[in-house]
Each structure stands twice: as structure tokens, then as C-alpha cells.
Scaffold this active site. Sequence first.
Site, PDB file in Angstrom:
ATOM      1  CE  LYS A  24     -10.188-105.467  39.713  1.00 29.25           C
ATOM      2  NZ  LYS A  24     -10.738-104.681  38.608  1.00 29.25           N
ATOM      3  CG  ASN A  25     -14.300-105.437  39.870  1.00 30.40           C
ATOM      4  OD1 ASN A  25     -13.488-104.613  39.474  1.00 30.40           O
ATOM      5  ND2 ASN A  25     -14.366-106.654  39.372  1.00 30.40           N
ATOM      6  NE  ARG A  94     -14.573-101.050  31.473  1.00 33.48           N
ATOM      7  CZ  ARG A  94     -14.615-100.558  30.237  1.00 33.48           C
ATOM      8  NH1 ARG A  94     -13.494-100.424  29.544  1.00 33.48           N
ATOM      9  NH2 ARG A  94     -15.756-100.191  29.696  1.00 33.48           N
ATOM     10  CG  ASP A 118      -7.506-106.834  34.025  1.00 28.50           C
ATOM     11  OD1 ASP A 118      -6.443-106.219  34.235  1.00 28.50           O
ATOM     12  OD2 ASP A 118      -8.167-107.366  34.912  1.00 28.50           O
ATOM     13  CG  ASP A 306     -13.464-111.655  36.907  1.00 26.02           C
ATOM     14  OD1 ASP A 306     -12.971-111.598  35.775  1.00 26.02           O
ATOM     15  OD2 ASP A 306     -13.849-110.648  37.526  1.00 26.02           O
ATOM     16  CB  VAL A 328     -18.617-112.733  30.062  1.00 28.80           C
ATOM     17  CG1 VAL A 328     -18.726-111.298  30.566  1.00 28.80           C
ATOM     18  CG2 VAL A 328     -19.645-113.621  30.765  1.00 28.80           C
TER      19      VAL A 328
END
Length: 435
Positions: A24-25, A94, A118, A306, A328
Site C-alpha cells: 500500500k505504501n 499521509r 497510524d 513494520d 524509528v
Amino acid sequence: MTEKLWEIEPSGPLRGDVTVRGAKNAVSKHMVAAMLGGEPSTIGNAPDVGEVGITAGMLEHVGMTVERSGDEVTVVPGAVTDPSVGKAFTGLNRIPILMLGPLLHLAGEAFVPLVGGDPIGRRPVDFHVEALRAFGAEVTHAADGIHARASRLVGTRVELPYPSVGATETVLLAAVRAEGKTVIRNAATEPEIIELALFLQRMGARISFAPDRRIVVEGVERLGGAQTRLDGDRIEAFSYLVAGLVTRGEVRVHGCPQDRLVTAITTLTRMGAKFDITDEWIMASAPDGLLPAAVQTDTHPGFATDWQTPLMVLFTQADGMSVLHETVYENRLAYVPALQSMGAEIEVYDTCLGGPACRYHDTAALHSAVVRGVTKLRGGDVTMPDIRAGFSAVLAAAVAEGPSTLRGVHHIERGYHRPVEQFRDLGLALKSVPA
């Protein structure tokens, strides 16, 4: 949209095959890049996730046309009818901040609403704003978003204080059609960054990778359309490999190249996992049980942040004490209380454990965790706070004793390709019902 919840009944080891699509990113950033082309662009192997629909809505609002057919998303550029991304999109993801550069190139002005995503920690837009100012844009903050104006963006030197993925993408999208040369120092080098740069190159951009996290971009007058096929999502691939391991089963993941999982595979191997790897698929199993580990997240090529949410559940099933040091995002461990409510023995600390001192060592951020295993988890009623935490809750429910109810499942459906079908195919008893 009707809110749903998932009811999960533990059903033994998860086994079977999963095919992962693009991240998705990745797909959403490619869709934004396609705005800059003079002809349509098509992105293949796109996931069926909520993020695609949200991003398509933003592009259509400003004048683009987005068509979806099977696993392909086609963006047809058009004249910008409204250079402001609607306030209705406030806080959804974003992507709006990444549209500033393209809108400045296409319309000379832009407004984007406050970004969302998120709640995993501060992801300030300062890096993005300062970078656009370096290109010559006038950028001002308002209570409801960001205004920008520029008659022409001019190439510049941008040194990022931290190798931020989003800020690197903002600079790339501004630089490809800026006048002159742009040099990005301390750029992010995640696979999704490389994938975006290659897509822009297919559109006609002039991009070079240099040593020491430098990217050099020579601006061009116009870009064309392009076609690409996304590589499989490395986060999703890792998540399903862990789904097999945590339940004492084995999942074979298709569609994600091994080179995207190098660090993850070695980490799991140290924990006792055994891998079978071909050019088509990767399979993991742990017939002899799992060992504890100390893992520190980092920017690429380190262990991805992630990946740590499913890893945390795996730690609860490893025999001994494991340590996780998140470097991070300072609030990435916000999902831990949900796991604790299901019986996980996890303690969080504001000190740097499992690695050298990170940028949060002088803060009150709870960014390290110690996990005791093997722990018997119990079913619970859990609300998912974000995408990755949502997947960890599913894994915990799959290995727990007793049924679980998971709420906030729209988060996981925003980021994972058809997760209900995928989990059912692996043998998990999962029902999706209206909340």
C-alpha cells in the site's frame, strides 16, 4: 461504511499458500507520481486495499482520472481543476503532503489538509516543508492544513536530518520536474523508494543513486506515462511467514523477492526457523520450537519497524527472554497493552535495550520491550489501533486459548490485501460481522 469486527476461534497451525501484491505504501506513491505525466500510467499488481480508494479520491478531487481493473490502477492525468486536496480527506492518510510538489508543478499553488496515518509516533511534516522551501516554494501552515505557492521549482541541495521515507519521496516528486539539479543527502533507501525512483525514470526522469545515501536528480521539462508491476509487499510477506511460525504451522509466501526479506529471514533463522527459498516462493517452519532474540529496528537495510509488530507476538512463543529496541517511531509500542490483555508478558522501557543508544534515549518514549516466552495467550476483546498492530492482534488471537473479538478492523483492511480471505485460506476460523 458499516463498521465490522472479526470473531476469531483458534483453529490450530496455519498452513498453506499466500500470494502478496504490491505494498500500500508503494501503490499510493506511484499514483501520486503518475500525476506528473503527460500520458496515462498503469500500476500493476496493485493490492485491493482501502488506501488505493482513498488516494484515488484525492487525485480525482484535483482533476485526475483513476481507473481500476483487476490488479491494475491507471491514472489519467488531467488539468488541475482544484489545486486544493479537499478537507474531507483530513487525517485519512499521509498522501496529501506528497501531493504538494506535483500540484506546484501543475498549478503553481496547492493546499493539502492535515495528514493522518497510524498513531505510531510523531511524523512531523517539517522535513517536507523545509525541503519544498529549498526549491523556492512559499509554504505556510494554517490551522486546517498547508498552503504552498511557486511559479517554478528550482533544483537545490537537501540534507535530511533523518533518512525519512516520506520526506525523500517529497523531494523526489518535486525534483524530477524542477529546473536544474537536485541532490538529496541522507536519503531513505527503502525498496519502496527505489521502486518509486525506477517508475519515475520510466516516465522520463533523470535519477542517479550515489554512495552514502545520496540521490541526484536532473530536472526535466516534461514526463510521459509509464507502466510498471509492483514487487510484493515485504511487510505483508513477513507477517504471513510469522503467522505460520507462531502457530507451529508453515506458510508459503509467493510474490515477494528474497532480497526484500534478507534481514528478516536471518533474524527468524537465528530464532530457530528453517527456510525453503526458491525464485517463486519462501516458506518458513520451526519444527524444533523457537529461540529468543534481541532485535533493533532501523532504517533500511536494517530490520524494518513494520516487521516488529508480528515479531512481538512471535517472541511470546519463543522459549526465553527476548528484547525489542524500536528506533524509528517513538510510539510504535502503543499496541503492547492489547497483547498484555491477552496474557502476553511484556514490559516496556524508556531506555535503549538490545542495541546502541538511539535518538530517543534522552526522552520519555517507551521504545524498548522485554518479552517472556513461552506464554499461553488467552482470547480477548481487542481494538486495533493501527494497521500493523491489527495484524499482531490477529496472530495473537490465532495462537490464543479461547475465542477473540477484534475491533477496528478497517485499519488492517486499509493496508493488507484481502486479509479475511487470506487467513481463511490458511485455516483460521475467522468471521467478519457487523459491529
